[in-house]
Design a protein around this motif. Structure first.
Motif, PDB file in Angstrom:
ATOM      1  N   ARG A 111       2.348   4.846   0.835  1.00 34.32           N
ATOM      2  CA  ARG A 111       3.031   5.410   1.831  1.00 34.32           C
ATOM      3  C   ARG A 111       2.341   6.900   1.737  1.00 34.32           C
ATOM      4  O   ARG A 111       1.760   7.598   0.699  1.00 34.32           O
ATOM      5  CB  ARG A 111       4.359   5.639   2.241  1.00 34.32           C
ATOM      6  CG  ARG A 111       5.134   4.363   2.192  1.00 34.32           C
ATOM      7  CD  ARG A 111       6.326   4.551   2.476  1.00 34.32           C
ATOM      8  NE  ARG A 111       7.175   5.446   1.461  1.00 34.32           N
ATOM      9  CZ  ARG A 111       8.444   5.817   1.430  1.00 34.32           C
ATOM     10  NH1 ARG A 111       8.965   5.696   2.648  1.00 34.32           N
ATOM     11  NH2 ARG A 111       8.797   6.253   0.328  1.00 34.32           N
ATOM     12  N   ILE A 150      -5.725  -0.539  13.696  1.00 30.00           N
ATOM     13  CA  ILE A 150      -5.037  -1.638  12.864  1.00 30.00           C
ATOM     14  C   ILE A 150      -4.710  -2.925  13.891  1.00 30.00           C
ATOM     15  O   ILE A 150      -4.841  -4.077  13.506  1.00 30.00           O
ATOM     16  CB  ILE A 150      -3.521  -0.982  12.475  1.00 30.00           C
ATOM     17  CG1 ILE A 150      -3.848   0.099  11.609  1.00 30.00           C
ATOM     18  CG2 ILE A 150      -2.895  -2.213  11.574  1.00 30.00           C
ATOM     19  CD1 ILE A 150      -4.612  -0.019  10.172  1.00 30.00           C
ATOM     20  N   ARG A 186       0.754  -1.032  -0.003  1.00 31.43           N
ATOM     21  CA  ARG A 186      -0.090   0.019   0.055  1.00 31.43           C
ATOM     22  C   ARG A 186       0.667   1.229   0.080  1.00 31.43           C
ATOM     23  O   ARG A 186       1.971   1.352   0.559  1.00 31.43           O
ATOM     24  CB  ARG A 186      -0.808   0.196   1.201  1.00 31.43           C
ATOM     25  CG  ARG A 186      -1.961   0.915   1.213  1.00 31.43           C
ATOM     26  CD  ARG A 186      -3.055   0.824   2.386  1.00 31.43           C
ATOM     27  NE  ARG A 186      -3.830   1.929   2.426  1.00 31.43           N
ATOM     28  CZ  ARG A 186      -5.161   1.726   1.683  1.00 31.43           C
ATOM     29  NH1 ARG A 186      -5.466   0.737   1.181  1.00 31.43           N
ATOM     30  NH2 ARG A 186      -5.921   2.876   1.893  1.00 31.43           N
ATOM     31  N   TYR A 201      -7.673   5.787   8.830  1.00 32.52           N
ATOM     32  CA  TYR A 201      -7.243   4.425   9.284  1.00 32.52           C
ATOM     33  C   TYR A 201      -7.995   3.394   8.203  1.00 32.52           C
ATOM     34  O   TYR A 201      -8.792   3.498   7.334  1.00 32.52           O
ATOM     35  CB  TYR A 201      -7.559   4.193  10.900  1.00 32.52           C
ATOM     36  CG  TYR A 201      -9.109   4.472  11.197  1.00 32.52           C
ATOM     37  CD1 TYR A 201      -9.972   3.274  10.905  1.00 32.52           C
ATOM     38  CD2 TYR A 201      -9.469   5.569  11.514  1.00 32.52           C
ATOM     39  CE1 TYR A 201     -11.347   3.449  11.201  1.00 32.52           C
ATOM     40  CE2 TYR A 201     -10.728   5.725  12.205  1.00 32.52           C
ATOM     41  CZ  TYR A 201     -11.490   4.806  11.827  1.00 32.52           C
ATOM     42  OH  TYR A 201     -13.108   4.945  12.096  1.00 32.52           O
ATOM     43  N   VAL A 230       2.737   7.852   7.033  1.00 35.88           N
ATOM     44  CA  VAL A 230       1.959   6.564   7.201  1.00 35.88           C
ATOM     45  C   VAL A 230       2.954   5.608   6.260  1.00 35.88           C
ATOM     46  O   VAL A 230       3.609   5.742   5.128  1.00 35.88           O
ATOM     47  CB  VAL A 230       0.719   6.593   6.255  1.00 35.88           C
ATOM     48  CG1 VAL A 230      -0.042   5.269   6.739  1.00 35.88           C
ATOM     49  CG2 VAL A 230      -0.199   7.457   6.797  1.00 35.88           C
ATOM     50  N   GLU A 236      -7.009   8.032   3.762  1.00 37.38           N
ATOM     51  CA  GLU A 236      -6.789   6.575   3.463  1.00 37.38           C
ATOM     52  C   GLU A 236      -8.160   6.083   2.561  1.00 37.38           C
ATOM     53  O   GLU A 236      -7.964   5.182   1.955  1.00 37.38           O
ATOM     54  CB  GLU A 236      -6.755   5.688   4.859  1.00 37.38           C
ATOM     55  CG  GLU A 236      -5.397   5.638   5.684  1.00 37.38           C
ATOM     56  CD  GLU A 236      -4.468   4.852   5.273  1.00 37.38           C
ATOM     57  OE1 GLU A 236      -4.259   4.281   3.824  1.00 37.38           O
ATOM     58  OE2 GLU A 236      -3.625   4.501   5.995  1.00 37.38           O
ATOM     59  N   TYR A 274       1.407   4.287  11.713  1.00 33.94           N
ATOM     60  CA  TYR A 274       1.333   5.648  11.636  1.00 33.94           C
ATOM     61  C   TYR A 274       2.389   6.426  12.612  1.00 33.94           C
ATOM     62  O   TYR A 274       1.893   6.243  14.058  1.00 33.94           O
ATOM     63  CB  TYR A 274      -0.119   6.141  12.056  1.00 33.94           C
ATOM     64  CG  TYR A 274      -1.068   5.651  11.175  1.00 33.94           C
ATOM     65  CD1 TYR A 274      -1.601   6.429   9.865  1.00 33.94           C
ATOM     66  CD2 TYR A 274      -1.740   4.258  11.536  1.00 33.94           C
ATOM     67  CE1 TYR A 274      -2.374   5.719   9.089  1.00 33.94           C
ATOM     68  CE2 TYR A 274      -2.623   3.618  10.679  1.00 33.94           C
ATOM     69  CZ  TYR A 274      -3.175   4.376   9.348  1.00 33.94           C
ATOM     70  OH  TYR A 274      -4.065   3.950   8.630  1.00 33.94           O
ATOM     71  N   ARG A 284       0.395  -1.681   8.536  1.00 31.77           N
ATOM     72  CA  ARG A 284      -0.088  -0.343   8.284  1.00 31.77           C
ATOM     73  C   ARG A 284       0.469   0.459   9.520  1.00 31.77           C
ATOM     74  O   ARG A 284      -0.082   0.104  10.677  1.00 31.77           O
ATOM     75  CB  ARG A 284      -1.314  -0.112   7.957  1.00 31.77           C
ATOM     76  CG  ARG A 284      -1.452   1.417   7.295  1.00 31.77           C
ATOM     77  CD  ARG A 284      -0.944   1.599   5.993  1.00 31.77           C
ATOM     78  NE  ARG A 284      -1.526   2.462   5.348  1.00 31.77           N
ATOM     79  CZ  ARG A 284      -0.878   3.167   4.063  1.00 31.77           C
ATOM     80  NH1 ARG A 284       0.449   2.637   3.749  1.00 31.77           N
ATOM     81  NH2 ARG A 284      -1.444   4.064   3.563  1.00 31.77           N
ATOM     82  N   ASN A 322       4.394   0.971   5.987  1.00 35.63           N
ATOM     83  CA  ASN A 322       4.120  -0.202   6.085  1.00 35.63           C
ATOM     84  C   ASN A 322       5.404  -0.960   6.840  1.00 35.63           C
ATOM     85  O   ASN A 322       6.339  -0.923   6.271  1.00 35.63           O
ATOM     86  CB  ASN A 322       3.920  -1.084   4.725  1.00 35.63           C
ATOM     87  CG  ASN A 322       2.669  -0.322   3.818  1.00 35.63           C
ATOM     88  OD1 ASN A 322       1.544  -0.134   4.310  1.00 35.63           O
ATOM     89  ND2 ASN A 322       3.286   0.254   3.040  1.00 35.63           N
TER      90      ASN A 322
END
Lengths: 610, 380
Positions: A66, A290, A64, A174, A76, A203, A162, A160, A78
């Motif tokens: 960033r 998450i 995903r 989120y 954000v 998101e 933050y 994910r 991963n």
């Protein structure tokens, strides 16, 4: 004749039927040939594939995208999340092994029960999750003894994350597991069960760009489903990184400045409509979404009266109070109903329509000209102006400056606020407009509602000379939507007059003077919006008794732009039940502006370091 | 043939009417009926296996009942109906089908998502299926009294295009690409047999070829992606591509003689999706092998040839064209469905005639075959 024609037709048709017959014969033999190829020539190979080895498909989730702030700070990302999984058929007694793992992984009985449940629901050659979010300590403990636990594997999965935790949480949004609604909304993205999807914030609104496309690994598996070898795989297509307009430092400062108070701060670059900071407090830590909440935590978030899950900057609708006087001032000058030098008298209240309309200063301001009235935020002056102006002109000007409509910021759930009009009142309340309501509207009370973002955007438009932007959060080379909503053709002299009066607010004698920023000259306007009708003494003095109940306190508002000459930044602050705008809201803006103009290493704000 | 009959070349000529209708059982194409029943029988057996045996017996009984009713309907349409009725009412039937299609479109747009059927209580009727038949009849009717042998020009095509465009648009809107393609192809074929000039035919094909890239450019990115997946399933191995791969394995593993009735492993595991509807051929192929498939293909080919012979010997133009068009619908469905299962054609939702589970398709096919038999009965 007709007969001839019929026969001629039939001859030709028959010829063509024969052609059609030939063509269909050809197609049938094509099918037959294909069948022969698949079943006779390759039959044995396919039979092997079917009986001993089957092909199974494993989706590879895409990476995903960033999110980065305007200077390249990662907001954000991963990160690998380590989890322990067990392949049941290799474990030799699942429950005993879980029992033995208990001390190393700090497993609770409930976790063991849940893990056994999961194991029961899938095939025994596939690993099932025992525990995720392993700490380094747990990994170290188990890694050293992994040979004692046959079938156990430590897997790394992207999680994910933050890193700034609750900072900008409402903007970033989120993720959560997809629901039917999500699948409908993003129909062409094709989610499988358990896939995460953006639920709120960026998101969600940029989901198609962030998600990327799933890849697939085609595995040959034997009759029991065990993987024999990989046949073919297509790589997933990673989602795109998003470069946000946010300045995470400024965002953080804004949130610090709000502290424990419930409210919102919005800072917009007046030259581009880019949002540099948009804080809403209280907040939450999106990482929790998450990793999962406990029921108690979730209940607490939902039950909190300060609504931590709401982005107050776009979803909070507040009476703009005296900040609305900017609109009325512009409308009045434009309509020519007042002269800036004309002095109007304030005796603390104005008697109209058989009732008293009070000024916030019930002792009265005496005789004030335009600039003084703005600086002191005199209500009676504006009652008198509104009387001459009428609600229609006020409504028109408010709408021009983007109040009462969605700003179009790329976030879901934005509220429109409300700019009342005769027609609106008739259609919703079934009552005619009452002239007294014009006076109340002129000081931003009564029906008038606006969001903090609308107020900041209004201020930006005043500051940049009339360009109303669609506020943006994502920096794009080729914005798909035009960023300018409209250009307002202000009369230069009128605008300059209003701007000067806003500067006076921040100077000695003005309501914002005490909270003037130190780094730069600012033009602003305070506002204090009544939450409940005030009780008054016989002499008309307001009784300042919130009775200890904070819920009955006024909302504090402040809007401004800085520097006063060649403005760069427009800021709005709303603090729920904070009290007076000058005393409570303006200092928050002061802190944000001082921070913005004190950092030496941002010479090229529009370019950015990233 | 009496002289009277020969000289009465008009639309509504004929002598049988004067003597009242009588059952012409001797003229009924019994061989055709036999072949249809054979295919239907194979279909029921395969379905029994595909749905997992006795457990799902109600499903099977349902289909068997539908097949019987449809057979009966076919006989009625062939034997008990006045000779000129299809010719006389071709436009009316067309109009009714078009209105039904419109009704689906309107009710579909009120509700949510794609709706293809109308609920009749006892069954769900897909007007798009009905449209295939009625459009062919209407086109045949259109050319019945025009002097056009082998020389249809652009001008003679205005009518057929006006007849074809509205239903085509409505079906595409549903969206049901498979049926739309079928309707277009059947229409083209009627035109071809009616005597479309080769030049015009070539021109049309070139025109279609040229329109595709133009259309492509007006599509959104995600629409293109969908079409790409349709054309190249390898792009989407977990979606429709998965069907193709699994269906090929099932077919191929059947080998020459198959794994025997109820013996297929692929069809019974979850590998084959849609195994009792669009992909039923792969179940048959796995269990009956090349031999079984060849028999079914042969039966289909024989029905097709029989249909063409009916067209060849039909009494009048309407008969020639209608029989050709109806045969073509049947034939195209067979080729598209099996071609799809064998991985030769992209996956579009077209059922296998008389074998796939489903009422609407079965019913309309039998209506078509009934009209075909009717034309056969009244041929010279």
């Amino acid at each position: 004749m007709l007969e001839d024609d019929q026969e001629r037709f039939k001859d030709e048709a028959r010829r063509r039927l024969i052609i059609m017959g030939g063509a269909s014969g050809f197609l049938f033999s094509l099918l037959g040939g294909r069948l022969f190829h698949l079943q006779v020539l390759k039959g044995a190979a396919y039979r092997d594939m079917a009986e001993e080895n089957r092909i199974s498909m494993h989706p590879i989730p895409p990476h995903r995208g960033r999110m980065l702030d305007r200077f390249g700070a990662v907001l954000v990302e991963n990160l690998p999340d380590y989890r322990l999984a067990i392949i049941p058929e290799l474990s030799g007694g699942l429950s005993t092994q879980l029992e033995r793992l208990k001390p190393y992984l700090d497993l609770s009985d409930a976790e063991i029960k849940a893990a056994l449940d999961r194991a029961r629901r899938q095939r025994s050659f596939l690993p099932f999750k025992v525990k995720d979010h392993l700490t380094w300590e747990q990994i170290a403990r188990i890694e050293a003894r992994i040979h004692k636990f046959p079938g156990a594997v430590i897997e790394a999965l992207p999680l994910r994350t933050y890193p700034f935790e609750s900072t900008a949480a409402h903007i970033l949004g989120y993720l959560g597991e997809n629901t039917k609604r999500d699948r409908k909304r993003f129909r062409y993205l094709r989610y499988r069960s358990g896939d995460l999807v953006g639920k709120t914030g960026i998101e969600r609104s940029f989901e198609p760009r962030l998600r990327g496309r799933e890849g697939v690994r085609e595995m040959e598996v034997n009759a029991r489903g065990r993987q024999v070898r990989e046949l073919h795989s297509s790589e997933p297509l990673p989602g795109l990184d998003l470069h946000l307009t946010l300045d995470v430092d400024l965002q953080h400062q804004a949130e610090l400045a709000l502290g424990n108070q419930a409210g919102a701060v919005t800072a917009i670059d007046v030259r581009s409509g880019e949002i540099l900071a948009m804080a809403s407090r209280p907040g939450y830590d999106p990482n929790q979404f998450i990793r999962g909440f406990s029921t108690k935590q979730w209940q607490a978030l939902l039950a909190d009266r300060d609504r931590p899950l709401t982005n107050k900057a776009i979803q909070g609708q507040y009476p703009p109070a005296s900040t609305f006087k900017i609109i009325v001032a512009l409308a009045a000058l434009e309509a020519g109903v007042i002269d800036p030098e004309e002095r109007l008298f304030c005796g603390g209240h104005l008697e109209r329509y058989e009732s008293k309309f009070y000024c916030w200063n019930s002792y009265g301001h005496g005789r004030l000209n335009f600039q003084q009235a703005m600086a002191k935020s005199c209500d009676v002056y504006y009652y008198r102006v509104a009387e001459r102006l009428g609600i229609d002109a006020i409504e028109k000007q408010a709408r021009r400056l983007g109040l009462g409509e969605l700003t179009g910021v790329p976030l879901g759930g934005e509220k429109k606020g409300l700019i009342p009009s005769r027609a609106w009142k008739m259609s919703t309340l079934k009552r005619a407009w009452f002239p007294g309501e014009t006076l109340i509207s002129a000081i931003g009370q009564g029906f008038v509602l606006s969001t903090p973002l609308q107020l900041a955007n209004m201020m930006a438009t005043v500051a940049n000379g009339g360009v109303l932007y669609r506020p943006t959060l994502v920096r794009e080379e080729n914005p798909s939507q035009p960023r300018i909503k409209r250009r307002i053709d202000f009369n230069e002299t009128h605008l300059a007059t209003v701007k000067r009066s806003l500067e006076a607010v921040m100077q000695r004698g003005g309501t914002g003077y005490k909270a003037r920023p130190h780094m730069v000259r600012v033009a602003g306007k305070t506002g204090t919006s009544q939450v409940v009708r005030q009780r008054r003494t016989k002499e008309g003095r307001a009784i300042q008794d919130s009775g200890g109940n904070q819920r009955l306190q006024d909302h504090a508002l402040f809007v401004c732009y800085a520097p006063a000459i060649q403005p760069e930044l427009a800021v709005s602050v709303v603090i729920e039940h904070g009290g007076g705008g000058g005393a409570v809201a303006a200092p928050v803006a002061q802190r944000v502006i001082d921070h913005y103009f004190s950092c030496p290493i941002r010479p090229e704000r529009s370019g950015g370091r990233a | 043939m009496t002289m009277r009959e020969r000289s009465g070349g008009g639309i509504l000529s004929g002598t049988e009417e004067a003597q009242g209708p009588r059952l012409r059982l001797h003229a009924f194409p019994w061989a055709l009926l036999l072949m249809i029943m054979a295919v239907g029988g194979i279909g029921l057996l395969t379905l029994y296996s595909a749905v997992g045996g006795a457990e799902k017996l109600p499903l099977l009984i349902n289909q068997a009942v539908r097949f019987s009713v449809a057979l009966l309907l076919m006989m009625v349409l062939a034997l008990l109906v006045d000779r000129t009725i299809y010719l006389r009412y071709a436009y009316l039937f067309y109009l009714v089908a078009l209105l039904l299609l419109l009704a689906v479109y309107l009710s579909g747009s009120v509700g949510m998502g794609a709706r293809r059927w109308l609920d009749l209580g006892f069954m769900r009727l897909q007007p798009s299926e009905l449209m295939k038949i009625t459009l062919v009849l209407a086109l045949a009717r259109f050319y019945h009294d025009r002097s056009i042998a082998g020389s249809i020009t652009w001008r003679d095509m205005i009518g057929p295009v006006l007849l074809t465009a509205p239903p085509l648009a409505l079906v595409l809107k549903q969206p049901d690409l498979g049926t739309a393609i079928l309707i277009a192809m059947a229409g083209m074929l009627v035109l071809f047999v009616a005597g479309l000039r080769w030049r015009v035919l070539t021109g049309m094909l070139v025109g279609i070829g040229a329109a595709v890239p133009l259309l492509w450019n007006t599509l959104h990115d995600y629409q293109r992606r969908r079409i790409e997946t349709l054309l190249n399933p390898e792009n989407d191995p977990l979606g429709s591509g998965y069907h193709i791969i699994q269906s090929k394995i099932a077919v191929g593993s059947g080998g020459i003689s198959g794994k025997g009735f109820m013996g297929g492993s692929q069809g019974h595991l979850e590998f084959l999706p849609e195994r009792h509807t669009d992909f039923i051929f792969s179940v048959l192929a796995e269990e009956w092998g090349f031999v079984g498939c060849s028999i079914l293909l042969l039966l289909y080919a024989m029905i097709t040839v029989r249909g063409m012979i009916i067209s060849y010997t039909a009494r009048d133009r309407f008969g020639v064209l209608a029989a050709a068009g109806l045969t073509a619908i049947f034939f195209f469905q067979v080729v598209i469905n099996i071609g799809m299962v064998l991985g030769l054609l992209p996956v579009v939702g077209i059922p296998l005639p008389l074998v796939s589970y489903g009422g609407s398709s079965m019913l309309t096919l039998m209506i078509g075959l009934g009209v075909l038999a009717h034309i056969s009965i009244h041929s010279k």
